[in-house]
Motif scaffolding. Structure first.
Motif, mmCIF file in Angstrom:
data_model
loop_
_atom_site.group_PDB
_atom_site.id
_atom_site.type_symbol
_atom_site.label_atom_id
_atom_site.label_comp_id
_atom_site.label_asym_id
_atom_site.label_seq_id
_atom_site.Cartn_x
_atom_site.Cartn_y
_atom_site.Cartn_z
ATOM 1 N N GLN A 50 1.102 -1.781 -1.189
ATOM 2 C CA GLN A 50 0.339 -1.879 -2.424
ATOM 3 C C GLN A 50 -0.121 -3.314 -2.680
ATOM 4 O O GLN A 50 -1.270 -3.564 -3.046
ATOM 5 C CB GLN A 50 1.189 -1.390 -3.595
ATOM 6 C CG GLN A 50 0.450 -1.395 -4.931
ATOM 7 C CD GLN A 50 1.325 -0.880 -6.062
ATOM 8 O OE1 GLN A 50 2.493 -0.535 -5.847
ATOM 9 N NE2 GLN A 50 0.758 -0.819 -7.249
ATOM 10 N N LEU A 51 0.798 -4.281 -2.453
ATOM 11 C CA LEU A 51 0.436 -5.677 -2.639
ATOM 12 C C LEU A 51 -0.612 -6.118 -1.634
ATOM 13 O O LEU A 51 -1.556 -6.858 -1.966
ATOM 14 C CB LEU A 51 1.683 -6.547 -2.516
ATOM 15 C CG LEU A 51 1.471 -8.052 -2.771
ATOM 16 C CD1 LEU A 51 0.878 -8.291 -4.153
ATOM 17 C CD2 LEU A 51 2.779 -8.815 -2.600
ATOM 18 N N ARG A 52 -0.470 -5.630 -0.375
ATOM 19 C CA ARG A 52 -1.463 -5.974 0.644
ATOM 20 C C ARG A 52 -2.834 -5.421 0.261
ATOM 21 O O ARG A 52 -3.865 -6.078 0.460
ATOM 22 C CB ARG A 52 -1.016 -5.422 1.998
ATOM 23 C CG ARG A 52 -1.929 -5.867 3.154
ATOM 24 C CD ARG A 52 -1.449 -5.238 4.461
ATOM 25 N NE ARG A 52 -0.110 -5.707 4.789
ATOM 26 C CZ ARG A 52 0.139 -6.879 5.372
ATOM 27 N NH1 ARG A 52 -0.854 -7.709 5.657
ATOM 28 N NH2 ARG A 52 1.382 -7.239 5.655
ATOM 29 N N ALA A 53 -2.886 -4.227 -0.305
ATOM 30 C CA ALA A 53 -4.157 -3.640 -0.725
ATOM 31 C C ALA A 53 -4.783 -4.446 -1.865
ATOM 32 O O ALA A 53 -6.007 -4.648 -1.908
ATOM 33 C CB ALA A 53 -3.934 -2.191 -1.146
ATOM 34 N N GLU A 54 -3.942 -4.923 -2.805
ATOM 35 C CA GLU A 54 -4.471 -5.734 -3.908
ATOM 36 C C GLU A 54 -5.047 -7.049 -3.399
ATOM 37 O O GLU A 54 -6.102 -7.502 -3.870
ATOM 38 C CB GLU A 54 -3.349 -5.999 -4.920
ATOM 39 C CG GLU A 54 -2.894 -4.749 -5.668
ATOM 40 C CD GLU A 54 -1.757 -5.064 -6.630
ATOM 41 O OE1 GLU A 54 -1.351 -6.249 -6.673
ATOM 42 O OE2 GLU A 54 -1.296 -4.145 -7.327
ATOM 43 N N VAL A 55 -4.358 -7.662 -2.439
ATOM 44 C CA VAL A 55 -4.867 -8.918 -1.872
ATOM 45 C C VAL A 55 -6.197 -8.685 -1.161
ATOM 46 O O VAL A 55 -7.150 -9.468 -1.289
ATOM 47 C CB VAL A 55 -3.826 -9.530 -0.923
ATOM 48 C CG1 VAL A 55 -4.411 -10.728 -0.184
ATOM 49 C CG2 VAL A 55 -2.579 -9.958 -1.696
ATOM 50 N N ALA A 56 -6.279 -7.616 -0.385
ATOM 51 C CA ALA A 56 -7.532 -7.314 0.323
ATOM 52 C C ALA A 56 -8.662 -7.039 -0.657
ATOM 53 O O ALA A 56 -9.809 -7.478 -0.456
ATOM 54 C CB ALA A 56 -7.309 -6.110 1.246
ATOM 55 N N GLU A 57 -8.331 -6.332 -1.744
ATOM 56 C CA GLU A 57 -9.351 -6.051 -2.759
ATOM 57 C C GLU A 57 -9.830 -7.345 -3.421
ATOM 58 O O GLU A 57 -11.037 -7.527 -3.660
ATOM 59 C CB GLU A 57 -8.780 -5.100 -3.811
ATOM 60 C CG GLU A 57 -9.785 -4.727 -4.894
ATOM 61 C CD GLU A 57 -9.173 -3.849 -5.964
ATOM 62 O OE1 GLU A 57 -9.935 -3.318 -6.793
ATOM 63 O OE2 GLU A 57 -7.937 -3.696 -5.975
ATOM 64 N N ALA A 58 -8.890 -8.256 -3.725
ATOM 65 C CA ALA A 58 -9.261 -9.512 -4.362
ATOM 66 C C ALA A 58 -10.165 -10.348 -3.461
ATOM 67 O O ALA A 58 -11.137 -10.962 -3.921
ATOM 68 C CB ALA A 58 -7.997 -10.293 -4.736
ATOM 69 N N ARG A 59 -9.827 -10.384 -2.155
ATOM 70 C CA ARG A 59 -10.674 -11.139 -1.232
ATOM 71 C C ARG A 59 -12.077 -10.552 -1.153
ATOM 72 O O ARG A 59 -13.083 -11.272 -1.125
ATOM 73 C CB ARG A 59 -10.024 -11.162 0.148
ATOM 74 C CG ARG A 59 -8.769 -12.031 0.212
ATOM 75 C CD ARG A 59 -8.125 -11.964 1.585
ATOM 76 N NE ARG A 59 -6.945 -12.843 1.657
ATOM 77 C CZ ARG A 59 -6.130 -12.898 2.704
ATOM 78 N NH1 ARG A 59 -6.365 -12.132 3.773
ATOM 79 N NH2 ARG A 59 -5.090 -13.727 2.693
ATOM 80 N N LEU A 60 -12.180 -9.239 -1.127
ATOM 81 C CA LEU A 60 -13.485 -8.587 -1.062
ATOM 82 C C LEU A 60 -14.295 -8.839 -2.334
ATOM 83 O O LEU A 60 -15.501 -9.107 -2.284
ATOM 84 C CB LEU A 60 -13.307 -7.087 -0.833
ATOM 85 C CG LEU A 60 -14.600 -6.273 -0.654
ATOM 86 C CD1 LEU A 60 -15.404 -6.820 0.525
ATOM 87 C CD2 LEU A 60 -14.286 -4.802 -0.467
ATOM 88 N N LEU A 61 -13.592 -8.795 -3.489
ATOM 89 C CA LEU A 61 -14.277 -9.094 -4.737
ATOM 90 C C LEU A 61 -14.767 -10.541 -4.765
ATOM 91 O O LEU A 61 -15.858 -10.826 -5.264
ATOM 92 C CB LEU A 61 -13.341 -8.843 -5.926
ATOM 93 C CG LEU A 61 -13.034 -7.369 -6.244
ATOM 94 C CD1 LEU A 61 -11.991 -7.287 -7.351
ATOM 95 C CD2 LEU A 61 -14.301 -6.639 -6.653
ATOM 96 N N GLY A 62 -13.984 -11.461 -4.234
ATOM 97 C CA GLY A 62 -14.418 -12.851 -4.186
ATOM 98 C C GLY A 62 -15.661 -13.038 -3.335
ATOM 99 O O GLY A 62 -16.577 -13.787 -3.698
#
Length: 313
Positions: free
Chosen positions: A48-60
């Motif tokens: 779940q944490l890995r998915a949040e990090v990936a989502e944040a990078r994509l949003l950036g």
């Protein structure tokens, strides 16, 4: 010597029941399913944490993309439409044809307003002229009735002269006739005099007091008429001098000035040859030189300056 009682062998049912209780106990003591290692060696919390990090990078990465800023909102499109319309209207206003049309429309409006005001001013003075022309005649007597016709026929004659000058002025053919000017002033002087005379101090009846406000009220119409007759030709002459050239070049530009100088030299030659009067108006200069009215006026002004300079010398 003690006797040991042999332990009885468990029955198959007891063994089955014991195994079931052991499995239940182990199940209760097992860690939560979220902490059980998966085959890949990651827990659900890590995933779940890995998915949040990936989502944040994509949003950036997407936030750095300016594409959304390039899309016009409805308000921006509305403003852009109005700005484009204003720019086109401004460009159209600079067009010589549009400028000439606007000037002609305004000129017609001013002439119409001036003529209406002149007619109303002359109508205002009708009562004063009637009182002067009746000269104390009985009401409804022939002299009293015909006195009402004095101002209308003078006003009609004045309106004919003023209307003709105004119309020709709108056609860039102003009438520069001293005779017509004297006729205008004659009618206006008669109207003013007949309105003012009965209310002057020396014309009042015995026992009647002089009232300055009543005098001003009766001469107001003729004064307005004088103002309009004086101002209208000046306004029309200014409209005739308007420049609607395509380049927007001032009238004192070198090309225009060179043309005027050439025409002025030709006019001087015609005057020296006796073919053109020295005091010729713009109309005669225009006919003699075959030019427009605007250059003819400029030539007339140049000749006037020459005459003034010669007189001063």
């Amino acid at each position: 010597m003690s006797i040991t009682t042999p332990t009885p062998e468990p029955a198959p049912e007891d063994i089955t029941r014991g195994l079931a209780e052991l499995e239940r106990h182990l199940a209760e003591q097992a860690p939560p399913a979220s902490l059980v290692d998966t085959i890949e060696g990651e827990t659900k919390r890590v995933k779940q944490l890995r998915a949040e990090v990936a989502e944040a990078r994509l949003l950036g990465e997407l936030q750095d993309d300016p594409a959304p800023l390039l899309i016009d909102t409805p308000k921006v499109r509305k403003r852009r439409l109005r700005a484009g319309e204003a720019a086109r209207l401004h460009q159209l206003a600079q067009d010589p044809t549009m400028r000439a049309w606007q000037a002609a429309r305004m000129r017609r409006l001013l002439v119409a307003g001036g003529m209406v005001s002149l007619a109303l001013a002359l109508a205002w003075s009708t009562a004063g002229v009637q009182a002067f022309a009746a000269d104390g005649a009985d009401k409804w007597s022939p002299a009293w009735v015909f006195a009402w016709l004095v101002e209308p026929f003078m006003s009609l004659a004045l309106l004919v002269v003023v209307g003709a000058r105004a119309y020709l002025g709108t056609r860039s053919q102003p009438v520069e006739s001293p005779v017509l000017v004297r006729i205008e002033w004659l009618f206006l002087a008669l109207t003013l005099g007949m309105n003012a005379w009965p209310y002057l101090p020396w014309s009042l009846a015995t026992g009647e007091t002089f009232s300055f406000s009543r005098l001003v009220l009766h001469i107001l119409g003729p004064i307005v008429a004088v103002a309009i007759v004086t101002a209208l030709p000046i306004i029309l002459a200014a409209f005739s001098d308007l420049d609607h050239g395509r380049t927007g070049t001032p009238r004192t530009a070198p090309s225009y000035r060179a043309n005027v100088d050439t025409l002025t030299a030709r006019a001087r030659a015609l005057i020296d040859a006796g073919e053109l009067p020295a005091d010729a108006g713009a109309g005669k200069i225009r006919a003699a030189l075959g030019c427009g009215m605007d250059p003819a006026r400029a030539v007339r002004a140049a000749l006037t300056r020459d005459q003034q300079a010669g007189g001063a010398a």
